[in-house]
Design a protein around this motif. Structure first.
Motif, PDB file in Angstrom:
ATOM      1  N   ARG A  26      73.174  71.880  75.484  1.00  0.00           N
ATOM      2  CA  ARG A  26      73.222  70.523  76.055  1.00  0.00           C
ATOM      3  C   ARG A  26      72.280  70.378  77.259  1.00  0.00           C
ATOM      4  O   ARG A  26      72.569  69.710  78.232  1.00  0.00           O
ATOM      5  CB  ARG A  26      74.656  70.129  76.432  1.00  0.00           C
ATOM      6  N   LYS A  70      77.841  78.940  81.870  1.00  0.00           N
ATOM      7  CA  LYS A  70      77.974  80.315  81.339  1.00  0.00           C
ATOM      8  C   LYS A  70      77.178  81.278  82.206  1.00  0.00           C
ATOM      9  O   LYS A  70      77.662  82.357  82.555  1.00  0.00           O
ATOM     10  CB  LYS A  70      77.484  80.362  79.889  1.00  0.00           C
ATOM     11  N   ARG A 168      83.803  60.174  84.335  1.00  0.00           N
ATOM     12  CA  ARG A 168      82.561  59.897  83.621  1.00  0.00           C
ATOM     13  C   ARG A 168      82.474  58.410  83.320  1.00  0.00           C
ATOM     14  O   ARG A 168      83.421  57.817  82.807  1.00  0.00           O
ATOM     15  CB  ARG A 168      82.508  60.699  82.324  1.00  0.00           C
TER      16      ARG A 168
HETATM   17  N1  COA Z   1      76.500  75.012  80.788  1.00  0.00           N
HETATM   18  C1  COA Z   1      76.383  75.894  79.778  1.00  0.00           C
HETATM   19  N2  COA Z   1      76.642  75.585  78.496  1.00  0.00           N
HETATM   20  C2  COA Z   1      77.025  74.349  78.238  1.00  0.00           C
HETATM   21  C3  COA Z   1      77.168  73.362  79.234  1.00  0.00           C
HETATM   22  C4  COA Z   1      76.886  73.748  80.565  1.00  0.00           C
HETATM   23  N3  COA Z   1      76.962  72.879  81.591  1.00  0.00           N
HETATM   24  N4  COA Z   1      77.575  72.205  78.665  1.00  0.00           N
HETATM   25  C5  COA Z   1      77.681  72.468  77.335  1.00  0.00           C
HETATM   26  N5  COA Z   1      77.356  73.754  77.082  1.00  0.00           N
HETATM   27  C6  COA Z   1      77.388  74.459  75.809  1.00  0.00           C
HETATM   28  C7  COA Z   1      78.799  74.658  75.307  1.00  0.00           C
HETATM   29  O1  COA Z   1      79.399  75.772  75.919  1.00  0.00           O
HETATM   30  C8  COA Z   1      78.552  74.850  73.834  1.00  0.00           C
HETATM   31  O2  COA Z   1      78.091  76.151  73.616  1.00  0.00           O
HETATM   32  P1  COA Z   1      78.573  76.992  72.295  1.00  0.00           P
HETATM   33  O3  COA Z   1      77.943  76.269  71.155  1.00  0.00           O
HETATM   34  O4  COA Z   1      77.996  78.352  72.537  1.00  0.00           O
HETATM   35  O5  COA Z   1      80.061  76.939  72.280  1.00  0.00           O
HETATM   36  C9  COA Z   1      77.386  73.893  73.573  1.00  0.00           C
HETATM   37  O6  COA Z   1      76.757  73.666  74.820  1.00  0.00           O
HETATM   38  C10 COA Z   1      77.840  72.570  73.042  1.00  0.00           C
HETATM   39  O7  COA Z   1      78.837  72.090  73.915  1.00  0.00           O
HETATM   40  P2  COA Z   1      80.052  71.185  73.407  1.00  0.00           P
HETATM   41  O8  COA Z   1      80.972  70.978  74.548  1.00  0.00           O
HETATM   42  O9  COA Z   1      80.626  71.765  72.158  1.00  0.00           O
HETATM   43  O10 COA Z   1      79.221  69.876  73.054  1.00  0.00           O
HETATM   44  P3  COA Z   1      79.690  68.362  72.976  1.00  0.00           P
HETATM   45  O11 COA Z   1      78.549  67.657  72.348  1.00  0.00           O
HETATM   46  O12 COA Z   1      81.048  68.232  72.374  1.00  0.00           O
HETATM   47  O13 COA Z   1      79.829  67.884  74.517  1.00  0.00           O
HETATM   48  C11 COA Z   1      79.130  67.720  76.839  1.00  0.00           C
HETATM   49  C12 COA Z   1      78.685  67.834  75.365  1.00  0.00           C
HETATM   50  C13 COA Z   1      77.893  67.806  77.696  1.00  0.00           C
HETATM   51  C14 COA Z   1      79.839  66.369  77.061  1.00  0.00           C
HETATM   52  C15 COA Z   1      80.118  68.865  77.140  1.00  0.00           C
HETATM   53  O14 COA Z   1      79.523  70.079  76.695  1.00  0.00           O
HETATM   54  C16 COA Z   1      80.470  69.026  78.585  1.00  0.00           C
HETATM   55  O15 COA Z   1      81.281  68.281  79.116  1.00  0.00           O
HETATM   56  N6  COA Z   1      79.879  70.074  79.246  1.00  0.00           N
HETATM   57  C17 COA Z   1      80.230  70.427  80.605  1.00  0.00           C
HETATM   58  C18 COA Z   1      79.444  69.593  81.575  1.00  0.00           C
HETATM   59  C19 COA Z   1      79.850  69.851  82.997  1.00  0.00           C
HETATM   60  O16 COA Z   1      80.988  69.937  83.392  1.00  0.00           O
HETATM   61  N7  COA Z   1      78.801  69.944  83.841  1.00  0.00           N
HETATM   62  C20 COA Z   1      78.994  70.027  85.255  1.00  0.00           C
HETATM   63  C21 COA Z   1      78.333  71.216  85.809  1.00  0.00           C
HETATM   64  S1  COA Z   1      78.572  71.199  87.576  1.00  0.00           S
END
Ligand code: COA
Length: 261
Positions: A26, A70, A168
């Motif tokens: 993402r 991660k 959000r």
């Molecule tokens: N860092 C690392 N990896 C991330 C990530 C992040 N901030 N956000 C998403 N990913 C990874 C997920 O772990 C997943 O990896 P995997 O396929 O190895 O399991 C992959 O990206 C897809 O994420 P997923 O959550 O399944 O996708 P989605 O399309 O359903 O949702 C988001 C996308 C962006 C809405 C959701 O991933 C999310 O909320 N991420 C966290 C964002 C966050 O809190 N950021 C703040 C940082 S301070």
């Protein structure tokens, strides 16, 4: 050779498309991605053929999901400090660039992803975008300028609501508070951003850079100092060839040919 994490493509109108290329994660901001982003910003900022820069995320789901959580789990406290310093510098480099940056928010812009968009000069979003600063839910606060840039964009009340709740916003709500200037269907988003870039490219490059500095400085200064700064910027444009060319073009009823001099 590993694949680029940030791709830069410049079109014939001088509009650079800067794409974050980690769709599988993402477009999260790993250290390696931020290092490439720094290089890409320096590159487009120095190129005379670049008139405006669009920032977008690869894929249809996310603009940028913020810090790589991660990678963060493997980092020492000092690593986290170093990352904050690096990303902070990256976002300041966008603000300090003579080129206007347009964030094309094509999906989730969360945490550092929204902070990246906030450092850009103009923000447009797809109607599928979600924007937020969820840091308090992770035991931290926005650390790359979010607490400072967001209130400057949307005002203190709307900023406090977003930062304290970590909630959000959908694209339309983000537009209604002034965080986004325009909402477009996903397949039209980059086209809209390019159109803004082409509009910017109609201006004289030195004037665009001076205008960005003048407006960007406004929030930092008392009015009298800001008016003096505006005058200083204007002074630098008076002797330019492009200013004279614009007057000639007006008189001759033709488009100006700007050289950035
Ligand atoms: N860092 C690392 N990896 C991330 C990530 C992040 N901030 N956000 C998403 N990913 C990874 C997920 O772990 C997943 O990896 P995997 O396929 O190895 O399991 C992959 O990206 C897809 O994420 P997923 O959550 O399944 O996708 P989605 O399309 O359903 O949702 C988001 C996308 C962006 C809405 C959701 O991933 C999310 O909320 N991420 C966290 C964002 C966050 O809190 N950021 C703040 C940082 S301070």
């Amino acid at each position: 050779m590993t694949d680029a994490l940030v791709r830069v493509e410049v079109d014939g109108d001088g509009v650079a498309l800067l794409t974050l290329c980690r769709a599988d994660a993402r477009n999260a901001l790993s250290r390696a991605l931020v290092t490439e982003l720094d290089a890409a910003i320096a590159d487009v900022s120095a190129r005379v053929d670049v008139r405006a820069v669009i920032v977008v995320g690869e894929g249809t789901v996310a603009f940028c999901a913020g810090a790589d959580l991660k990678e963060r789990a493997t980092m020492s406290d000092d690593d986290v400090r170093a990352f904050l310093t690096q990303l902070g510098g990256t976002l300041v480099a966008i603000e300090a660039s003579p080129k206007p940056f347009v964030a094309a928010v094509n999906g989730a812009a969360l945490g550092g992803g929204l902070e990246l968009a906030l450092a850009c000069d103009i923000r447009v979003a797809s109607n599928t975008a979600t924007l937020g600063l969820p840091e308090v839910r992770l035991g931290i606060i926005p650390g790359a300028g979010g607490t400072q840039r967001l209130p400057r964009v949307v005002g203190e009340a709307a900023a406090l609501r977003l930062v304290l709740t970590g909630a959000r916003l959908d694209a339309e709500s983000a537009r209604s508070v002034g965080l986004i200037s325009e909402v477009a269907p996903p397949d039209e988003l980059v086209g809209r951003a390019r159109a803004i870039g082409r509009e910017i490219a109609l201006g004289a490059p030195l004037a665009i850079a001076a205008a960005k500095r003048a407006v960007r400085g406004a929030a930092q200064r008392p009015l009298a100092d800001g008016l003096a700064a505006e005058r200083e910027e204007y002074e630098t444009l008076i002797p330019t060839r492009d200013r004279v060319e614009a007057l000639a073009a007006f008189a001759e009823r033709r488009p100006p040919r700007f050289e950035g001099r």
